[in-house]
Design a protein around this motif. Sequence first.
Motif, PDB file in Angstrom:
ATOM      1  N   ILE A   1     -12.839  12.359  20.467  1.00 44.98           N
ATOM      2  CA  ILE A   1     -12.286  12.143  19.120  1.00 44.98           C
ATOM      3  C   ILE A   1     -13.067  12.974  18.106  1.00 44.98           C
ATOM      4  CG2 ILE A   1     -12.018  10.420  17.271  1.00 44.98           C
ATOM      5  CD1 ILE A   1     -11.462   8.353  19.515  1.00 44.98           C
ATOM      6  N   SER A   2     -14.395  12.990  18.257  1.00 46.95           N
ATOM      7  CA  SER A   2     -15.222  13.790  17.337  1.00 46.95           C
ATOM      8  C   SER A   2     -14.887  15.265  17.449  1.00 46.95           C
ATOM      9  CB  SER A   2     -16.708  13.588  17.648  1.00 46.95           C
ATOM     10  OG  SER A   2     -17.080  12.259  17.444  1.00 46.95           O
ATOM     11  N   GLU A   3     -14.675  15.750  18.663  1.00 44.23           N
ATOM     12  CA  GLU A   3     -14.335  17.159  18.863  1.00 44.23           C
ATOM     13  C   GLU A   3     -12.989  17.477  18.223  1.00 44.23           C
ATOM     14  OE1 GLU A   3     -14.466  18.050  23.021  1.00 44.23           O
ATOM     15  OE2 GLU A   3     -16.631  17.733  23.146  1.00 44.23           O
ATOM     16  N   ILE A   4     -12.047  16.563  18.387  1.00 39.31           N
ATOM     17  CA  ILE A   4     -10.714  16.797  17.808  1.00 39.31           C
ATOM     18  C   ILE A   4     -10.810  16.840  16.280  1.00 39.31           C
ATOM     19  CG2 ILE A   4      -8.426  15.748  17.474  1.00 39.31           C
ATOM     20  CD1 ILE A   4      -8.656  14.724  20.379  1.00 39.31           C
ATOM     21  N   LYS A   5     -11.571  15.923  15.696  1.00 40.73           N
ATOM     22  CA  LYS A   5     -11.726  15.891  14.248  1.00 40.73           C
ATOM     23  C   LYS A   5     -12.429  17.157  13.749  1.00 40.73           C
ATOM     24  CE  LYS A   5     -11.526  11.037  13.183  1.00 40.73           C
ATOM     25  NZ  LYS A   5     -12.134   9.891  12.558  1.00 40.73           N
ATOM     26  N   ASP A   6     -13.439  17.613  14.480  1.00 37.91           N
ATOM     27  CA  ASP A   6     -14.141  18.858  14.108  1.00 37.91           C
ATOM     28  C   ASP A   6     -13.175  20.028  14.129  1.00 37.91           C
ATOM     29  OD1 ASP A   6     -16.566  17.642  13.667  1.00 37.91           O
ATOM     30  OD2 ASP A   6     -17.421  18.185  15.630  1.00 37.91           O
ATOM     31  N   GLU A   7     -12.329  20.090  15.143  1.00 38.30           N
ATOM     32  CA  GLU A   7     -11.360  21.187  15.238  1.00 38.30           C
ATOM     33  C   GLU A   7     -10.354  21.122  14.107  1.00 38.30           C
ATOM     34  OE1 GLU A   7      -9.614  21.241  19.138  1.00 38.30           O
ATOM     35  OE2 GLU A   7     -11.551  21.555  20.107  1.00 38.30           O
ATOM     36  N   GLU A   8      -9.947  19.921  13.759  1.00 41.03           N
ATOM     37  CA  GLU A   8      -8.974  19.756  12.658  1.00 41.03           C
ATOM     38  C   GLU A   8      -9.586  20.174  11.321  1.00 41.03           C
ATOM     39  OE1 GLU A   8      -7.630  15.691  12.759  1.00 41.03           O
ATOM     40  OE2 GLU A   8      -6.302  16.043  14.449  1.00 41.03           O
ATOM     41  N   GLU A   9     -10.875  19.811  11.150  1.00 40.93           N
ATOM     42  CA  GLU A   9     -11.549  20.159   9.897  1.00 40.93           C
ATOM     43  C   GLU A   9     -11.760  21.670   9.789  1.00 40.93           C
ATOM     44  OE1 GLU A   9     -15.103  17.804   9.735  1.00 40.93           O
ATOM     45  OE2 GLU A   9     -14.007  15.975   9.328  1.00 40.93           O
ATOM     46  N   LYS A  10     -11.966  22.328  10.896  1.00 36.00           N
ATOM     47  CA  LYS A  10     -12.169  23.779  10.893  1.00 36.00           C
ATOM     48  C   LYS A  10     -10.860  24.512  10.611  1.00 36.00           C
ATOM     49  CE  LYS A  10     -16.135  23.831  13.953  1.00 36.00           C
ATOM     50  NZ  LYS A  10     -16.653  24.190  15.250  1.00 36.00           N
ATOM     51  N   SER A  11      -9.777  23.885  10.987  1.00 33.29           N
ATOM     52  CA  SER A  11      -8.484  24.548  10.809  1.00 33.29           C
ATOM     53  C   SER A  11      -7.990  24.504   9.424  1.00 33.29           C
ATOM     54  CB  SER A  11      -7.412  23.924  11.677  1.00 33.29           C
ATOM     55  OG  SER A  11      -7.737  23.937  13.007  1.00 33.29           O
TER      56      SER A  11
END
Length: 98
Positions: free
Chosen positions: A88-98
Amino acid sequence: MKILKNYVIMLKQEINLLQAQVSNFKRENDALRSGQGASLTVVKQNTDMALQNLRVVMNGAHASIKQLVSGAETLNFVAEILKAIDRISEIKDEEEKS
């Protein structure tokens, strides 16, 4: 004749002595047998006590193994939760980077 009489007396004395020895040997044999029986009784009691103690230890070991397995399952569940949180943390990090 006197020699024969003395010989018979001597043989009777020897028979009496041998009968007394046989009687003593029988008493000693009975005492040893009863002592052996007592020893076997003690061995049986010790064996029974050891068996009872072994059963107690075995039951304790079974309980410990069950607790260990339960703890391992709990740790595995926690590990799965941590993996899910990490994803979940990885997904949120990817979303924030996008």
